[in-house]
Design an enzyme around this catalytic site. Structure first.
Site, PDB file in Angstrom:
ATOM      1  CG  ASN A 210      27.217  35.686 -47.157  1.00 14.47           C
ATOM      2  OD1 ASN A 210      27.449  35.810 -45.958  1.00 14.47           O
ATOM      3  ND2 ASN A 210      27.998  36.102 -47.844  1.00 14.47           N
ATOM      4  CE  LYS A 289      13.174  51.458 -54.174  1.00 18.10           C
ATOM      5  NZ  LYS A 289      11.967  51.982 -53.619  1.00 18.10           N
ATOM      6  N   PRO A 305      37.116  38.459 -57.424  1.00 17.93           N
ATOM      7  CG  PRO A 305      38.653  40.275 -56.588  1.00 17.93           C
ATOM      8  CD  PRO A 305      37.184  40.148 -57.009  1.00 17.93           C
ATOM      9  CG  ASP A 306      39.425  32.508 -53.847  1.00 20.04           C
ATOM     10  OD1 ASP A 306      40.105  32.886 -52.925  1.00 20.04           O
ATOM     11  OD2 ASP A 306      38.837  31.587 -54.183  1.00 20.04           O
ATOM     12  CE  LYS A 337      35.681  25.442 -50.870  1.00 21.00           C
ATOM     13  NZ  LYS A 337      34.300  25.790 -50.278  1.00 21.00           N
TER      14      LYS A 337
HETATM   15  O1  C5P Z   1      35.989  28.764 -52.265  1.00 21.87           O
HETATM   16  P1  C5P Z   1      35.104  29.048 -51.078  1.00 21.87           P
HETATM   17  O2  C5P Z   1      34.447  30.450 -51.431  1.00 21.87           O
HETATM   18  O3  C5P Z   1      34.264  28.050 -50.619  1.00 21.87           O
HETATM   19  O4  C5P Z   1      36.446  29.170 -50.311  1.00 21.87           O
HETATM   20  C1  C5P Z   1      36.282  29.659 -48.901  1.00 21.87           C
HETATM   21  C2  C5P Z   1      37.369  30.194 -48.183  1.00 21.87           C
HETATM   22  O5  C5P Z   1      38.009  31.254 -49.243  1.00 21.87           O
HETATM   23  C3  C5P Z   1      37.009  31.108 -47.191  1.00 21.87           C
HETATM   24  O6  C5P Z   1      38.178  31.322 -46.400  1.00 21.87           O
HETATM   25  C4  C5P Z   1      36.976  32.403 -47.802  1.00 21.87           C
HETATM   26  O7  C5P Z   1      37.078  33.574 -46.797  1.00 21.87           O
HETATM   27  C5  C5P Z   1      37.825  32.631 -48.731  1.00 21.87           C
HETATM   28  N1  C5P Z   1      37.250  33.290 -50.051  1.00 21.87           N
HETATM   29  C6  C5P Z   1      37.812  34.645 -50.312  1.00 21.87           C
HETATM   30  N2  C5P Z   1      37.631  35.149 -51.354  1.00 21.87           N
HETATM   31  C7  C5P Z   1      36.750  34.739 -52.087  1.00 21.87           C
HETATM   32  C8  C5P Z   1      35.869  33.356 -51.811  1.00 21.87           C
HETATM   33  C9  C5P Z   1      36.431  32.886 -50.879  1.00 21.87           C
HETATM   34  O8  C5P Z   1      38.923  34.887 -49.749  1.00 21.87           O
HETATM   35  N3  C5P Z   1      36.280  35.575 -53.286  1.00 21.87           N
END
Ligand code: C5P
Length: 399
Positions: A210, A289, A305-306, A337
């Site tokens: 991105n 490729k 993972p978040d 959030k």
């Molecule tokens: O849910 P969203 O992606 O919009 O949340 C944004 C926040 O969560 C930011 O602080 C981003 O750094 C963190 N984030 C993360 N891991 C992910 C997605 C988002 O730490 N996979």
């Protein structure tokens, strides 16, 4: 930039080839809003002339203690009164020795002895001179006396040798000075941050990423460092210079960022997730490729993972700060959030205000409500966020 706006600085220049960098430093300080008064030692004036500094600072530059143009016969005292700091760059071995022993036989050394403001020196000398026990003794004495020493750096020297003794670059000295005046609201805290985009490989040469530039995360790393924190920055692919004193760990994918963060999260006091982590990654990146074919290509994506939510869910979580970059309904999504990920603080911004640019405009969401910051340069926004975190940690709610 206007980080040094209203600061009055005495810039001391002593004898050494690095004196030419002091001219660039004077320019940077003035450009950043400082009022600069240059004072050259006799040997400093052999390398660059007072006229150079007069032109760059817009103020008279001084060298001779007996200069008849002096506004008063107490110039050795007056020049440093009202100064926010005396910065000696370059500081020669001889000048460090003088400072350590309290000698005052010319205008600059007298000013340093008669000062009531902080003294900051950026040494520059041949590596053997720097390593000499006498210089090291003087250095220890100066640190004990409360003098701030910037550098020296390691590298190629004017004499052709390589080693420790190069003066820091003008931008590094400017950066350190801007930080010097910041309140130490995170003193002794360990801060872990993520910054930049992630890159999720599709094949050997392509990937999903991105437009995050990393500027906001790097500015926050700098602001946290200036606030006295020990800072570790886990960065995705971002073309940003590492702030001095910040430990940087480069990663590419969200999984690598996740691993780097989880290894360190338990040992930090504050975690700030600034990275624009990809929500999905290709399930199985192809090693070679991918060849073009005349039919639609299907790529299956798996959720990443978040990282932030996982850190916030640790048994003893650090103080967690998240970012919410939204294109619309900022307040609803940002506060949502914060609740969902169980964060102390969320920094919300509209993507059209901040992504990739030099400035940003944000709203901080915490238990107390909303606190707008900016529009302002990203470093000012970062310092505002750090001040808010410092106040929340100190228990006075960020006001
Ligand atoms: O849910 P969203 O992606 O919009 O949340 C944004 C926040 O969560 C930011 O602080 C981003 O750094 C963190 N984030 C993360 N891991 C992910 C997605 C988002 O730490 N996979």
């Amino acid at each position: 930039m206007a980080e040094l706006k209203g600061r009055r600085l005495v810039l001391g220049v002593t004898g050494g080839i690095a004196a030419y960098k002091a001219a660039e430093l004077a320019r940077l300080l003035v450009k950043d809003g400082a009022e600069v008064h240059a004072v050259l030692s006799k040997s400093g004036a052999q390398f660059v002339t007072p006229v150079t500094f007069q032109a760059l600072t817009g103020n008279p530059a001084w060298s001779d203690q007996w200069d008849a143009r002096m506004p008063s016969n107490m110039a050795h005292i007056d020049l440093s009164r009202g100064a926010d700091a005396i910065v000696v760059a370059p500081a020669s071995a001889d000048f460090l020795a003088k400072l350590a022993h309290g000698l005052a036989d010319d205008l600059l050394s007298t000013l340093c002895l008669a000062r009531v403001c902080p003294l900051i020196v950026a040494p520059a000398m041949n590596r053997q001179m720097w390593e000499h026990p006498a210089t090291q003794r003087n250095k220890s004495q100066l640190l004990q006396d409360g003098v701030t020493i910037l550098g020296p750096a390691e590298g190629e020297q004017a004499c052709g040798e390589t080693g420790l003794g190069r003066m820091l670059e003008a931008v590094q000295i400017h950066d350190a000075l801007a930080g010097f005046f910041q309140p130490r609201v995170l003193a002794g805290r360990r801060v872990l941050l993520t910054a930049g985009p992630t890159f999720e490989a599709l094949d050997a040469v392509r990937g999903l990423t991105n437009l995050s530039s990393g500027k906001m995360g790097f500015a926050l790393a700098r602001a946290a460092r200036d606030a006295g924190a020990q800072v570790t920055l886990v960065s995705g692919p971002a073309a940003q210079p590492t702030p001095d004193g910040v430990m940087r760990i480069d990663v590419t994918s969200a999984l690598a960022m996740h691993a780097a963060v989880m290894q360190r999260a338990a040992a930090c006091d504050v975690f700030i997730g600034v990275a624009a982590v990809a929500d999905y990654r290709p399930v199985e990146p192809v090693q070679e490729k991918i060849k073009k074919e005349d039919k639609p290509l299907q790529i299956t994506l798996a959720p990443n993972p978040d990282i932030l939510a996982e850190v916030a869910a640790l048994p003893k979580p650090p103080f967690c700060v998240g970012f919410a970059a939204e294109s619309h309904d900022l307040e609803k999504y940002a506060e949502g959030k914060r609740q969902k990920k169980k964060l102390a603080l969320v920094v919300g911004n509209l993507v059209q205000d901040g992504f990739g640019g030099e400035t940003n405009s944000v709203i901080l969401f915490d238990d107390q409500g909303r606190h707008p910051l900016g529009p302002a340069p990203k470093i000012d926004i970062a310092r505002g966020i750090v001040a808010h975190i410092g106040a929340m940690l100190a228990g006075n709610g960020g006001e």
